[in-house]
Design a protein around this motif. Structure first.
Motif, PDB file in Angstrom:
ATOM      1  N   VAL A 172       0.866  -1.176   0.000  1.00 58.96           N
ATOM      2  CA  VAL A 172       0.000   0.000   0.000  1.00 58.96           C
ATOM      3  C   VAL A 172       0.903   1.227   0.000  1.00 58.96           C
ATOM      4  O   VAL A 172       1.860   1.292   0.774  1.00 58.96           O
ATOM      5  N   GLU A 173       0.615   2.198  -0.881  1.00 55.14           N
ATOM      6  CA  GLU A 173       1.491   3.361  -1.003  1.00 55.14           C
ATOM      7  C   GLU A 173       0.693   4.653  -1.085  1.00 55.14           C
ATOM      8  O   GLU A 173      -0.472   4.656  -1.492  1.00 55.14           O
ATOM      9  N   ASP A 174       1.362   5.747  -0.732  1.00 54.18           N
ATOM     10  CA  ASP A 174       0.847   7.090  -0.991  1.00 54.18           C
ATOM     11  C   ASP A 174       1.264   7.470  -2.416  1.00 54.18           C
ATOM     12  O   ASP A 174       2.192   6.885  -2.970  1.00 54.18           O
ATOM     13  N   TYR A 175       0.570   8.426  -2.994  1.00 51.54           N
ATOM     14  CA  TYR A 175       0.935   8.919  -4.334  1.00 51.54           C
ATOM     15  C   TYR A 175       1.973  10.008  -4.170  1.00 51.54           C
ATOM     16  O   TYR A 175       1.686  11.071  -3.629  1.00 51.54           O
ATOM     17  N   ARG A 176       3.192   9.767  -4.602  1.00 51.62           N
ATOM     18  CA  ARG A 176       4.298  10.694  -4.348  1.00 51.62           C
ATOM     19  C   ARG A 176       4.893  11.297  -5.616  1.00 51.62           C
ATOM     20  O   ARG A 176       5.905  11.975  -5.561  1.00 51.62           O
ATOM     21  N   THR A 177       4.275  11.062  -6.755  1.00 53.05           N
ATOM     22  CA  THR A 177       4.841  11.553  -8.013  1.00 53.05           C
ATOM     23  C   THR A 177       5.019  13.068  -8.011  1.00 53.05           C
ATOM     24  O   THR A 177       5.973  13.595  -8.577  1.00 53.05           O
ATOM     25  N   ASP A 178       4.097  13.770  -7.343  1.00 54.69           N
ATOM     26  CA  ASP A 178       4.150  15.229  -7.352  1.00 54.69           C
ATOM     27  C   ASP A 178       4.894  15.802  -6.156  1.00 54.69           C
ATOM     28  O   ASP A 178       4.947  17.009  -5.979  1.00 54.69           O
ATOM     29  N   GLN A 179       5.471  14.925  -5.319  1.00 54.87           N
ATOM     30  CA  GLN A 179       6.207  15.405  -4.160  1.00 54.87           C
ATOM     31  C   GLN A 179       7.659  15.637  -4.531  1.00 54.87           C
ATOM     32  O   GLN A 179       8.378  14.717  -4.920  1.00 54.87           O
ATOM     33  N   LEU A 180       8.102  16.874  -4.408  1.00 54.54           N
ATOM     34  CA  LEU A 180       9.472  17.219  -4.776  1.00 54.54           C
ATOM     35  C   LEU A 180      10.434  17.058  -3.612  1.00 54.54           C
ATOM     36  O   LEU A 180      11.644  17.037  -3.798  1.00 54.54           O
ATOM     37  N   ILE A 181       9.892  16.953  -2.398  1.00 55.88           N
ATOM     38  CA  ILE A 181      10.731  16.726  -1.220  1.00 55.88           C
ATOM     39  C   ILE A 181      10.094  15.630  -0.375  1.00 55.88           C
ATOM     40  O   ILE A 181       8.886  15.388  -0.460  1.00 55.88           O
ATOM     41  N   ASP A 182      10.894  14.964   0.444  1.00 54.12           N
ATOM     42  CA  ASP A 182      10.394  13.860   1.269  1.00 54.12           C
ATOM     43  C   ASP A 182       9.985  14.317   2.662  1.00 54.12           C
ATOM     44  O   ASP A 182       9.257  13.623   3.358  1.00 54.12           O
ATOM     45  N   ASP A 183      10.472  15.449   3.077  1.00 55.17           N
ATOM     46  CA  ASP A 183      10.159  15.945   4.419  1.00 55.17           C
ATOM     47  C   ASP A 183      10.077  17.463   4.350  1.00 55.17           C
ATOM     48  O   ASP A 183      10.926  18.104   3.731  1.00 55.17           O
ATOM     49  N   ILE A 184       9.064  18.026   5.017  1.00 55.74           N
ATOM     50  CA  ILE A 184       8.829  19.466   4.926  1.00 55.74           C
ATOM     51  C   ILE A 184      10.006  20.262   5.504  1.00 55.74           C
ATOM     52  O   ILE A 184      10.215  21.424   5.151  1.00 55.74           O
ATOM     53  N   GLN A 185      10.807  19.626   6.371  1.00 57.57           N
ATOM     54  CA  GLN A 185      11.957  20.346   6.943  1.00 57.57           C
ATOM     55  C   GLN A 185      13.016  20.654   5.891  1.00 57.57           C
ATOM     56  O   GLN A 185      13.881  21.503   6.102  1.00 57.57           O
ATOM     57  N   PHE A 186      12.963  19.937   4.741  1.00 59.76           N
ATOM     58  CA  PHE A 186      13.921  20.185   3.665  1.00 59.76           C
ATOM     59  C   PHE A 186      13.454  21.272   2.704  1.00 59.76           C
ATOM     60  O   PHE A 186      14.152  21.586   1.742  1.00 59.76           O
ATOM     61  N   LEU A 187      12.269  21.832   2.942  1.00 62.40           N
ATOM     62  CA  LEU A 187      11.740  22.858   2.042  1.00 62.40           C
ATOM     63  C   LEU A 187      12.632  24.097   2.078  1.00 62.40           C
ATOM     64  O   LEU A 187      13.055  24.551   3.144  1.00 62.40           O
ATOM     65  N   THR A 188      12.905  24.619   0.905  1.00 61.15           N
ATOM     66  CA  THR A 188      13.731  25.821   0.779  1.00 61.15           C
ATOM     67  C   THR A 188      13.158  26.970   1.604  1.00 61.15           C
ATOM     68  O   THR A 188      11.974  27.283   1.504  1.00 61.15           O
ATOM     69  N   LYS A 189      13.997  27.610   2.406  1.00 59.12           N
ATOM     70  CA  LYS A 189      13.554  28.739   3.228  1.00 59.12           C
ATOM     71  C   LYS A 189      13.781  30.071   2.531  1.00 59.12           C
ATOM     72  O   LYS A 189      13.244  31.090   2.928  1.00 59.12           O
ATOM     73  N   GLY A 190      14.631  30.094   1.514  1.00 60.21           N
ATOM     74  CA  GLY A 190      14.900  31.339   0.803  1.00 60.21           C
ATOM     75  C   GLY A 190      16.138  32.050   1.302  1.00 60.21           C
ATOM     76  O   GLY A 190      16.547  33.065   0.744  1.00 60.21           O
ATOM     77  N   TYR A 191      16.737  31.526   2.368  1.00 62.07           N
ATOM     78  CA  TYR A 191      17.971  32.118   2.887  1.00 62.07           C
ATOM     79  C   TYR A 191      18.848  31.015   3.480  1.00 62.07           C
ATOM     80  O   TYR A 191      18.370  29.928   3.822  1.00 62.07           O
ATOM     81  N   HIS A 192      20.127  31.308   3.570  1.00 65.67           N
ATOM     82  CA  HIS A 192      21.071  30.372   4.203  1.00 65.67           C
ATOM     83  C   HIS A 192      21.791  31.114   5.314  1.00 65.67           C
ATOM     84  O   HIS A 192      22.318  32.207   5.109  1.00 65.67           O
TER      85      HIS A 192
END
Length: 459
Positions: free
Chosen positions: A152-172
């Motif tokens: 049984v799986e989730d649909y992940r084709t449209d997911q560009l990241i695996d965890d929201i913590q990896f989402l780009t913040k716009g700054y480093h």
């Protein structure tokens, strides 16, 4: 021996989330149970924000199966071959109404159970193949595993990241002092603007318009270009960021400073603001809109729109014009206008004057489709509730000389069909991070009040 092809059985919510999802499984076989078609049929006529997606999914399935005979539909019709694929899969409809209630099977009284029973039946019939049920319903995934379904799986084709913590913040943010980590640097100055050229090894994964900060609170810069070996960093300094001003509003922290820098920059076509409730997303965007339209005359009007769950049927029953119908959902905007003019002698008069002067228009997301918006500052609020395809529809409406601001809080998703990972807001943050005409800023920190700040951190 297990064959290469996998059989994927799609739940209804997959086709509501992505109507063309059945085309995303490459060379594998896709089965759509009859119950899924029944559910799509019942949803397509409802006044819901997903009814359009249901109709699109039905038309897409009809187009794929249009020339097939009933026997071919049951056996499997070849899917369109992709350019990069050596093999192609098939699409078929499974009539789960022919299945009989047997001991050990789930009750047929529930649609989810019927779809799970379909998967169990096909798993028993096709022992030499991997059979996977694909659903976004977490409870259904648990029920399917409990009923004996192996995959049984989730649909992940449209997911560009695996965890929201990896989402780009716009700054480093560099630990320590920025200049202590730079060995070689060449600098060029033109007027008050300075550009530093440093080794790409200092920040190998940099992307365009990414802001750079250090813990020492001395340096602030922005990536403006690169080649194979060097990064071009515009030195914008913290003092200049904190001195930004729009319609009497000044940044309260460095994150608001970066946001205001992007909002007031006419070379940036898309600004994406993310962050918790109370961090100033809407207020900063509206103040910048008034500054650019009224004071600087860069745009002709301000268009404000937002996603509201079930807005399709709700808006029609309210009295008045489109702007008046939208007023209950756009109270966040009028609240911000009040903040911007609370010092005025006649606040209501000032607000009415500015709404007329800036040509502020409140529009429903529903009515954005098919338009071409020219020379406008567009503020799209609460876009965490929009899918990637809905956001694409709106972004592609923006014509020449239009600036779009998308803001949202991924912790406050109201849609039953979206998560933080599959939200359209997450999707565009990742998709646009390498686009020179866009900037993302995560407004880290609640500035609304100490009460709001405590609630955000502790509740």
């Amino acid at each position: 021996m297990t064959e290469e092809k996998t059989i994927y059985i799609l739940d209804t919510n997959i086709l509501l989330h992505e109507p063309f999802a059945f085309l995303s499984f490459q060379e594998h076989d896709v089965i759509v149970p009859m119950t899924v078609l029944e559910e799509l049929d019942s949803i397509k006529d409802r006044h819901k924000d997903v009814s359009r997606d249901a109709r699109v999914a039905i038309r897409a399935l009809e187009d794929a199966l249009a020339n097939a005979t009933p026997e071919e539909v049951l056996a499997g019709v070849p899917l369109p071959k992709r350019e990069d694929a050596s093999k192609t899969g098939t699409l078929s409809i499974f009539n789960d109404y022919t299945l009989e209630q047997k001991a050990g099977k789930l009750s047929f009284n529930d649609n989810d159970n019927r779809i799970i029973n379909t998967a169990l039946h096909i798993q028993a019939e096709k022992k030499n193949k991997k059979v996977v049920l694909v659903t976004k319903d977490i409870n259904m995934r648990l029920k399917a595993k409990g009923a004996g379904l192996k995959h049984v799986e989730d649909y992940r084709t449209d997911q560009l990241i695996d965890d929201i913590q990896f989402l780009t913040k716009g700054y480093h943010k560099f630990s320590g002092d920025f200049w202590q980590q730079v060995k070689d640097c060449e600098s060029e100055s033109e007027g008050r603007n300075t550009t530093h050229y440093i080794s790409k090894g200092v920040l190998p994964n940099a992307y365009i318009n990414e802001y750079l900060l250090d813990e020492g609170e001395h340096f602030a810069g922005k990536v403006v270009g690169w080649d194979d070996s060097r990064l071009a960093i515009a030195d914008i300094s913290r003092e200049r960021l904190m001195a930004k001003q729009a319609w009497g509003i000044h940044p309260k922290n460095i994150y608001q400073g970066m946001a205001m820098d992007a909002l007031l920059d006419p070379t940036i076509d898309l600004v994406i603001l993310t962050g918790p409730a109370g961090c100033g997303k809407t207020l900063l965007a509206l103040a910048s809109a008034l500054e650019l339209v009224v004071e600087r005359g860069l745009y002709d009007k301000v268009i404000v729109t937002r996603s509201t769950p079930e807005i399709a049927e709700s808006i029609g029953f309210l009295p008045g014009t489109e702007e008046e119908k939208m007023a209950p959902w756009l109270a966040a905007i009028t609240d911000s206008l009040e903040v911007l003019h609370k010092q005025d002698e006649n606040m209501n008069g000032s607000m009415n004057y500015i709404m007329d002067k800036a040509n502020i228009q409140f529009k429903s997301v529903n009515f954005m489709r098919g338009r071409s918006i020219q020379n406008a500052f567009v503020l799209l609020d609460e876009c965490q509730n929009l899918t990637a395809s809905q956001l694409k529809t709106i972004i592609t409406r923006c014509g020449e000389g239009t600036k779009l601001v998308c803001s949202g809080n991924l912790a406050q998703i109201d849609s039953n069909y979206l998560t933080a990972l599959t939200s359209g807001l997450t999707y565009i943050v990742e998709r646009f991070k390498d686009f020179p005409g866009s900037t993302t800023v995560n407004l880290n920190g609640v500035v609304r009040s100490r009460l709001a700040s405590f609630a955000e951190e502790n509740l």
